[in-house]
Scaffold this active site. Structure first.
Site, PDB file in Angstrom:
ATOM      1  N   ARG A  33       0.845  -1.215   0.000  1.00 21.68           N
ATOM      2  CA  ARG A  33       0.000   0.000   0.000  1.00 21.68           C
ATOM      3  C   ARG A  33       0.867   1.247   0.000  1.00 21.68           C
ATOM      4  NH1 ARG A  33      -4.335   0.354   4.346  1.00 21.68           N
ATOM      5  NH2 ARG A  33      -5.078   2.065   3.056  1.00 21.68           N
ATOM      6  N   HIS A  58      -6.978   8.808  11.230  1.00 21.40           N
ATOM      7  CA  HIS A  58      -6.538   7.401  11.195  1.00 21.40           C
ATOM      8  C   HIS A  58      -5.046   7.275  10.934  1.00 21.40           C
ATOM      9  CE1 HIS A  58     -10.927   6.037  10.303  1.00 21.40           C
ATOM     10  NE2 HIS A  58     -10.706   6.286  11.580  1.00 21.40           N
ATOM     11  N   CYS A  93      16.175  -0.421  20.077  1.00 22.42           N
ATOM     12  CA  CYS A  93      15.811  -1.353  21.172  1.00 22.42           C
ATOM     13  C   CYS A  93      15.416  -2.727  20.668  1.00 22.42           C
ATOM     14  CB  CYS A  93      14.650  -0.743  21.978  1.00 22.42           C
ATOM     15  SG  CYS A  93      13.067  -0.905  21.131  1.00 22.42           S
ATOM     16  N   ASN A  95     -20.729  12.340  -3.229  1.00 19.45           N
ATOM     17  CA  ASN A  95     -20.482  10.904  -3.299  1.00 19.45           C
ATOM     18  C   ASN A  95     -21.286  10.379  -4.487  1.00 19.45           C
ATOM     19  OD1 ASN A  95     -20.509   8.034  -2.739  1.00 19.45           O
ATOM     20  ND2 ASN A  95     -19.977   8.503  -0.624  1.00 19.45           N
TER      21      ASN A  95
HETATM   22  P1  OAD Z   1     -15.151   3.464   2.091  1.00 18.60           P
HETATM   23  O1  OAD Z   1     -14.449   2.602   1.095  1.00 18.60           O
HETATM   24  O2  OAD Z   1     -15.955   2.834   3.179  1.00 18.60           O
HETATM   25  O3  OAD Z   1     -16.145   4.442   1.317  1.00 18.60           O
HETATM   26  C1  OAD Z   1     -15.682   5.152   0.197  1.00 18.60           C
HETATM   27  C2  OAD Z   1     -16.819   6.032  -0.290  1.00 18.60           C
HETATM   28  O4  OAD Z   1     -16.337   6.823  -1.372  1.00 18.60           O
HETATM   29  C3  OAD Z   1     -18.019   5.244  -0.815  1.00 18.60           C
HETATM   30  O5  OAD Z   1     -19.209   5.765  -0.253  1.00 18.60           O
HETATM   31  C4  OAD Z   1     -17.975   5.474  -2.345  1.00 18.60           C
HETATM   32  O6  OAD Z   1     -19.283   5.548  -2.887  1.00 18.60           O
HETATM   33  C5  OAD Z   1     -17.295   6.835  -2.399  1.00 18.60           C
HETATM   34  N1  OAD Z   1     -16.573   7.127  -3.636  1.00 18.60           N
HETATM   35  C6  OAD Z   1     -15.985   6.265  -4.487  1.00 18.60           C
HETATM   36  N2  OAD Z   1     -15.387   6.951  -5.508  1.00 18.60           N
HETATM   37  C7  OAD Z   1     -15.602   8.282  -5.260  1.00 18.60           C
HETATM   38  C8  OAD Z   1     -15.238   9.497  -5.908  1.00 18.60           C
HETATM   39  N3  OAD Z   1     -14.534   9.489  -7.046  1.00 18.60           N
HETATM   40  N4  OAD Z   1     -15.635  10.679  -5.358  1.00 18.60           N
HETATM   41  C9  OAD Z   1     -16.370  10.702  -4.206  1.00 18.60           C
HETATM   42  N5  OAD Z   1     -16.742   9.576  -3.533  1.00 18.60           N
HETATM   43  C10 OAD Z   1     -16.352   8.399  -4.059  1.00 18.60           C
HETATM   44  O7  OAD Z   1     -14.038   4.418   2.706  1.00 18.60           O
HETATM   45  P2  OAD Z   1     -14.127   5.300   4.019  1.00 18.60           P
HETATM   46  O8  OAD Z   1     -15.505   5.841   4.216  1.00 18.60           O
HETATM   47  O9  OAD Z   1     -13.022   6.261   3.953  1.00 18.60           O
HETATM   48  O10 OAD Z   1     -10.419   2.772   8.515  1.00 18.60           O
HETATM   49  O11 OAD Z   1     -13.816   4.210   5.163  1.00 18.60           O
HETATM   50  C11 OAD Z   1     -13.647   4.666   6.490  1.00 18.60           C
HETATM   51  C12 OAD Z   1     -12.595   3.821   7.159  1.00 18.60           C
HETATM   52  O12 OAD Z   1     -12.883   2.402   6.981  1.00 18.60           O
HETATM   53  C13 OAD Z   1     -11.194   3.993   6.598  1.00 18.60           C
HETATM   54  O13 OAD Z   1     -10.560   5.130   7.115  1.00 18.60           O
HETATM   55  C14 OAD Z   1     -10.533   2.706   7.073  1.00 18.60           C
HETATM   56  C15 OAD Z   1     -11.631   1.728   6.680  1.00 18.60           C
HETATM   57  O14 OAD Z   1     -11.557   0.535   7.384  1.00 18.60           O
HETATM   58  C16 OAD Z   1      -9.221   2.423   9.085  1.00 18.60           C
HETATM   59  O15 OAD Z   1      -8.283   2.078   8.400  1.00 18.60           O
HETATM   60  C17 OAD Z   1      -9.202   2.511  10.572  1.00 18.60           C
END
Ligand code: OAD
Length: 253
Positions: A72, A121, A153, A216
């Site tokens: 990643r 995060h 360490c 979104n």
């Molecule tokens: P998700 O993968 O859950 O959601 C991504 C969102 O972005 C979805 O609702 C898609 O519809 C939207 N999306 C996709 N392409 C897009 C674009 N071009 N423009 C705008 N929106 C778009 O990701 P997060 O909500 O960030 O946590 O997930 C939250 C957390 O869950 C992350 O920070 C991570 C994950 O587990 C940790 O790592 C602790």
């Protein structure tokens, strides 16, 4: 209101705003070719978070977790901010205070030029020893063998990201709560809005009276509290909003 266009009220609210809060998720970086977590091509469709993104998994199999994170890291090092990130950085020229609150660990907001960024995060480009806390840069980490061992360490070195079941960085979280409370307009961009406590931030903004704008391609649980949900990609909609706001401000209307 759920719409595919940008309603006039968004500009009216932005024009009179002093502070804008921006909550971002993985969708913000999708147009930088960084995979999201959920949805068809999402990371959690291919990998099990319980095997890769929690401390017990790391202690059980640090090699596997480091294999995943170094892959990643390489994707993120090879990525660039997209027009959505640059639009948010440009917004700082038009509005007194723009505060980015991101769940993303890819550093793209800062690389695009945003100056106030709270990383709820963590940041994948940072690493630290779990025993003594010594920090290590990616250059050092990615040039050596995995899993990296602390030269001070002999402890295990881990990525400075928040894993499931871990606390969020307290300073960043409270600063984000304050920013949400102060926001006149609050954007929720590219997030499924289902991972707490981060996902509580837009609710705090709503409760404090902010005008909530979600961007979104699909609706999310946050669409319930959004005043406007614009169905589209952040890399396309944000530059449109910022360019139109710029011309409105230049006309002094
Ligand atoms: P998700 O993968 O859950 O959601 C991504 C969102 O972005 C979805 O609702 C898609 O519809 C939207 N999306 C996709 N392409 C897009 C674009 N071009 N423009 C705008 N929106 C778009 O990701 P997060 O909500 O960030 O946590 O997930 C939250 C957390 O869950 C992350 O920070 C991570 C994950 O587990 C940790 O790592 C602790």
């Amino acid at each position: 209101m759920i719409t595919e266009t940008i309603p006039q009220i968004v500009y009216e609210k932005l024009k009179s705003s002093r502070t804008i809060g921006v909550f971002t998720g993985a969708g913000m970086s999708a147009e930088s070719n960084i995979p999201t977590f959920r949805g068809n091509e999402g990371l959690w469709k291919k990998f099990k978070p319980e095997e890769l993104a929690n401390f017990d998994a790391f202690m059980r199999n640090p090699e596997l977790v480091w294999e995943w994170y170094s892959a990643r890291k390489k994707i993120i090092h090879g990525s660039k901010p997209n027009p959505g990130h640059f639009a948010l950085a440009e917004l700082e020229q038009l509005i007194d205070e723009v505060i980015i609150i991101t769940q993303n660990i890819d550093n793209l907001h800062r690389r695009a030029g945003s100056t106030t960024v709270y990383e709820l995060h963590g940041n994948i480009e940072r690493n630290y020893c779990i025993k003594c806390g010594e920090h290590y840069s990616d250059d050092v980490i990615l040039s050596g063998s995995l899993p990296p061992i602390c030269t001070k360490c002999n402890g295990l070195v881990r990525p400075d990201v928040v894993w499931f079941g871990e606390y969020l960085p307290q300073d960043e979280f409270s600063a984000s709560e304050n920013a949400a409370r102060m926001s006149d307009v609050f954007f929720s961009l590219g997030t499924s809005g289902i991972v707490y406590p981060a996902a509580s931030i837009p609710h705090i903004a709503k409760y404090a009276g902010a005008f909530i704008v979600e961007i979104n391609p699909e609706t999310t649980p946050l669409s319930e509290i959004a005043d406007i949900t614009i169905l589209g990609k952040s890399g396309i909609i944000l530059p449109e909003i910022i360019n139109e706001l710029k011309s409105i401000k230049n006309e002094g209307t």
